[in-house]
Design a protein around this motif. Structure first.
Motif, short mmCIF file in Angstrom:
data_model
loop_
_atom_site.label_atom_id
_atom_site.label_comp_id
_atom_site.label_asym_id
_atom_site.label_seq_id
_atom_site.Cartn_x
_atom_site.Cartn_y
_atom_site.Cartn_z
N MET A 377 39.57 51.60 34.26
CA MET A 377 38.54 52.01 33.43
C MET A 377 37.32 51.11 33.27
O MET A 377 36.15 51.50 33.29
N LEU A 378 37.77 49.93 33.26
CA LEU A 378 36.96 48.63 33.37
C LEU A 378 35.91 48.53 34.72
O LEU A 378 34.68 48.29 34.33
N VAL A 379 36.65 48.81 35.69
CA VAL A 379 35.87 48.67 36.98
C VAL A 379 34.74 49.65 37.01
O VAL A 379 33.83 49.80 37.50
N LEU A 380 35.07 51.09 36.58
CA LEU A 380 34.34 52.02 36.78
C LEU A 380 33.32 52.16 35.70
O LEU A 380 32.32 52.97 35.82
N ARG A 381 33.36 51.35 34.63
CA ARG A 381 32.60 51.75 33.46
C ARG A 381 31.15 51.63 33.69
O ARG A 381 30.32 52.58 33.39
N ASN A 382 30.71 50.33 34.26
CA ASN A 382 29.14 50.25 34.29
C ASN A 382 28.73 51.31 35.42
O ASN A 382 27.59 51.69 35.32
N PRO A 383 29.23 51.14 36.80
CA PRO A 383 28.57 52.01 37.83
C PRO A 383 28.63 53.58 37.35
O PRO A 383 27.67 54.40 37.83
N SER A 384 29.98 54.04 36.84
CA SER A 384 29.91 55.58 36.50
C SER A 384 28.74 56.00 35.52
O SER A 384 28.28 57.03 35.59
N VAL A 385 28.32 55.02 34.62
CA VAL A 385 26.91 55.70 33.66
C VAL A 385 25.91 56.60 34.50
O VAL A 385 25.33 57.22 34.22
N PHE A 386 25.82 55.46 35.79
CA PHE A 386 24.43 55.91 36.57
C PHE A 386 24.77 57.08 37.45
O PHE A 386 24.03 57.61 37.92
N ASN A 387 26.16 57.28 37.79
CA ASN A 387 26.44 58.73 38.40
C ASN A 387 26.19 59.88 37.40
O ASN A 387 25.58 60.84 37.86
N PHE A 388 26.59 59.68 36.07
CA PHE A 388 26.29 60.49 35.22
C PHE A 388 24.95 61.04 34.80
O PHE A 388 24.21 62.09 34.83
N TYR A 389 23.83 59.87 35.20
CA TYR A 389 22.51 60.03 35.04
C TYR A 389 21.70 60.23 36.40
O TYR A 389 20.55 60.35 36.45
N ASP A 390 22.57 60.22 37.34
CA ASP A 390 22.15 60.57 38.91
C ASP A 390 20.72 59.68 39.12
O ASP A 390 19.83 60.00 39.57
N LEU A 391 21.03 58.34 38.82
CA LEU A 391 19.98 57.58 39.30
C LEU A 391 20.19 56.40 40.34
O LEU A 391 21.56 56.45 40.58
N PRO A 392 19.39 56.26 41.23
CA PRO A 392 19.70 55.56 42.38
C PRO A 392 20.24 54.14 41.95
O PRO A 392 19.59 53.60 41.08
N ALA A 393 21.03 53.36 42.53
CA ALA A 393 21.60 52.04 42.34
C ALA A 393 22.45 51.65 43.36
O ALA A 393 22.64 52.12 44.07
N ALA A 394 22.22 50.30 43.18
CA ALA A 394 22.62 49.26 44.23
C ALA A 394 23.40 48.10 43.77
O ALA A 394 23.29 47.66 42.66
N SER A 395 24.50 47.52 44.59
CA SER A 395 25.00 46.50 44.24
C SER A 395 24.53 45.37 45.16
O SER A 395 24.95 45.41 46.65
N LEU A 396 24.03 44.17 44.96
CA LEU A 396 23.95 43.04 45.83
C LEU A 396 24.65 41.80 45.37
O LEU A 396 25.18 41.50 44.06
N PRO A 397 25.17 41.13 46.44
CA PRO A 397 26.10 39.89 46.08
C PRO A 397 25.12 38.88 45.42
O PRO A 397 24.05 38.46 45.83
N LEU A 398 25.74 38.00 44.28
CA LEU A 398 24.90 37.16 43.63
C LEU A 398 25.26 35.69 44.34
O LEU A 398 26.43 35.67 45.00
N PRO A 399 24.47 34.76 44.48
CA PRO A 399 24.73 33.60 45.00
C PRO A 399 25.92 32.80 44.09
O PRO A 399 26.23 32.91 43.05
N ARG A 400 26.86 32.44 45.16
CA ARG A 400 28.15 31.64 44.53
C ARG A 400 28.42 30.46 45.12
O ARG A 400 28.22 30.53 46.33
N PRO A 401 29.41 29.63 44.41
CA PRO A 401 29.74 28.69 45.22
C PRO A 401 30.87 28.92 46.35
O PRO A 401 31.32 29.99 46.17
N ALA A 402 31.05 27.93 47.36
CA ALA A 402 31.68 28.53 48.72
C ALA A 402 32.91 29.12 48.40
O ALA A 402 33.15 30.23 49.15
N GLN A 403 34.08 28.55 47.40
CA GLN A 403 35.24 29.22 47.51
C GLN A 403 35.14 30.29 46.56
O GLN A 403 36.41 30.87 46.30
#
Length: 439
Positions: A377-403
């Motif tokens: 339920m938690l992993v689906l929560r944020n993305p699923s809102v924008f399926n309900f609203y039929d909006l284009p959406a993307a996920s981009l990787p944010l900068p992170r330390p090496a490991q």
């Protein structure tokens, strides 16, 4: 050193072979000979100065729910192993072939695409590309891992409640979910008629945009160059920021600080009642569950239910008791809410928020069904809102330390304005690359 299509295909096939037992968990089917033949053909065209488009000679995988002529479409389920073979390729597979793409194989997925975790008890679960003991994210589980591990350059997934964006976020790749009407779903095994979308996972927004052009049958034009300066970015704090792990939140806040210093106009935007509405109106049952119960009607009355993933079966069964009145009510409310959110977003270039509120959890921690359902339920929560609203959406990787484990940034655009949205994503991605260098 510019590698030929054949060299790149051989390298991808070798990477899959080198993965040992993990290979068949990522790919349910490999088209080795066909891929090598397609690569030869692409190199011959390139030598003759002929190009079939932006994906000519690019290595692409397809999710196990797209039809390929002459073989059963298993959709991550063992009950479909003996299904009648597909009569013809899915429309997007036809378009990829016509565009000169090298289709290397079919990637594994959650059974019937009905979970954001990515576990598959039938074909094995692909381990996360950064730590195989962790979940890959679903339902396009093999797709996210294959791109992250260099087993293909582009993967085609589907997204009903986050199934492209979740594996992208958890494996550190880029994923794009279009406005639904943009890309044909003919020949794709359905989960929800109302919400299913088809789109790419790749290592850049440009590759996502090129793939989108091919899948939508549009002539490829490079994206308009946008600057981060002056971009209006809305941050919808509230429900979609709750229960977020500190490292995800810190990584996101760091992004906001940097994009502000590049003179983007970042502001909190008050959308709480609209963004929590999909959960409110679907309390007595979701569109996905209702439509999945209809799609799997025959299966639910037969003897084969024992052969299904129990976590998936529970979710489909949940759809059987949803009343017609409730279902119609949700559809009516959805249409009304969509136009309200469309109006509320008119002043913004994009919304920005964490794709999922966590880094990939360890698989073993989800063995208990209660923990599994809570995490799902938690992993689906944020993305699923924008399926309900039929909006284009993307996920981009944010900068992170090496490991560190990957964290995804979700950007959300305006309905139907997919190309403009991708241009904004490209500007933000370019800015992120300058930050990646500092890490």
């Amino acid at each position: 050193m510019h590698m030929t299509a054949l060299e790149r295909t051989q390298r991808a096939l070798q990477t899959i072979a080198d993965a040992g037992a993990e290979g068949p968990r990522i790919f349910t089917r490999l088209y080795k000979d066909a891929a090598l033949a397609a690569a030869h053909a692409a190199d011959a065209r390139a030598a003759a100065g002929i190009s079939l488009g932006p994906l000519d000679g690019r290595i692409v995988s397809i999710k196990d729910l797209f039809d390929v002529a002459g073989e059963p479409t298993t959709a991550g389920s063992k009950v479909l192993r003996d299904a009648a073979p597909a009569q013809q390729d899915a429309v997007i597979v036809q378009r990829l072939r016509a565009a000169g793409a090298i289709i290397i194989g079919k990637t594994n997925m959650t059974e019937f695409a009905f979970s954001g975790i990515g576990i598959n008890p039938h074909y094995g679960t692909p381990g996360n590309a950064h730590d195989a003991a962790r979940i890959p994210g679903g339902s396009s589980s093999g797709a996210g891992v294959a791109v992250a591990r260099g087993m293909c350059e582009i993967a085609i997934g589907s997204d009903t409640g986050g199934s492209i964006r979740i594996p992208s976020a958890l494996n550190g790749v880029t994923g794009f979910k279009p406005t639904q009407a943009r890309i044909s779903r003919a020949g794709a095994f359905p989960l929800s008629f109302s919400l299913d979308t088809v789109g790419p996972l790749a290592t850049s927004i440009e590759d996502c945009a090129k793939t989108d052009a091919v899948l939508a049958q549009q002539n490829w034009q490079p994206l308009t160059e946008r600057s981060v300066q002056g971009l209006r970015i809305g941050v919808p704090r509230g429900l979609l920021f709750s229960k977020t792990e500190p490292e995800v939140l810190d990584t996101f806040e760091e992004f906001l600080i940097h994009i502000r210093s590049a003179q983007a106009l970042v502001q909190d935007v008050e959308l709480e009642s609209l963004l929590s509405a999909p959960f409110r109106v679907q309390e007595k049952g979701t569109l996905t569950a209702a439509e999945a119960a209809h799609i799997h009607q025959q299966l639910l009355t037969g003897k084969q239910t024992d052969a299904l993933d129990p976590m998936v079966l529970t979710r489909i069964r949940g759809g059987e008791s949803i009343s017609a009145a409730h279902y119609v009510g949700v559809q009516q409310a959805r249409a009304q809410l969509q136009s309200q959110l469309d109006a509320a977003l008119a002043g913004w270039d994009v919304l920005a928020l964490p794709t999922v509120p966590m880094v990939a959890p360890i698989m073993d921690s989800l063995r208990d069904p209660e923990y599994f359902h809570a995490a799902n339920m938690l992993v689906l929560r944020n993305p699923s809102v924008f399926n309900f609203y039929d909006l284009p959406a993307a996920s981009l990787p944010l900068p992170r330390p090496a490991q560190a484990l990957p964290v995804g940034l979700m950007l959300v655009g305006q309905r139907g304005a997919d190309r403009q949205f991708l241009a904004v994503c490209a500007a933000i991605e370019k800015h992120l690359h300058t930050l990646h260098r500092h890490h």
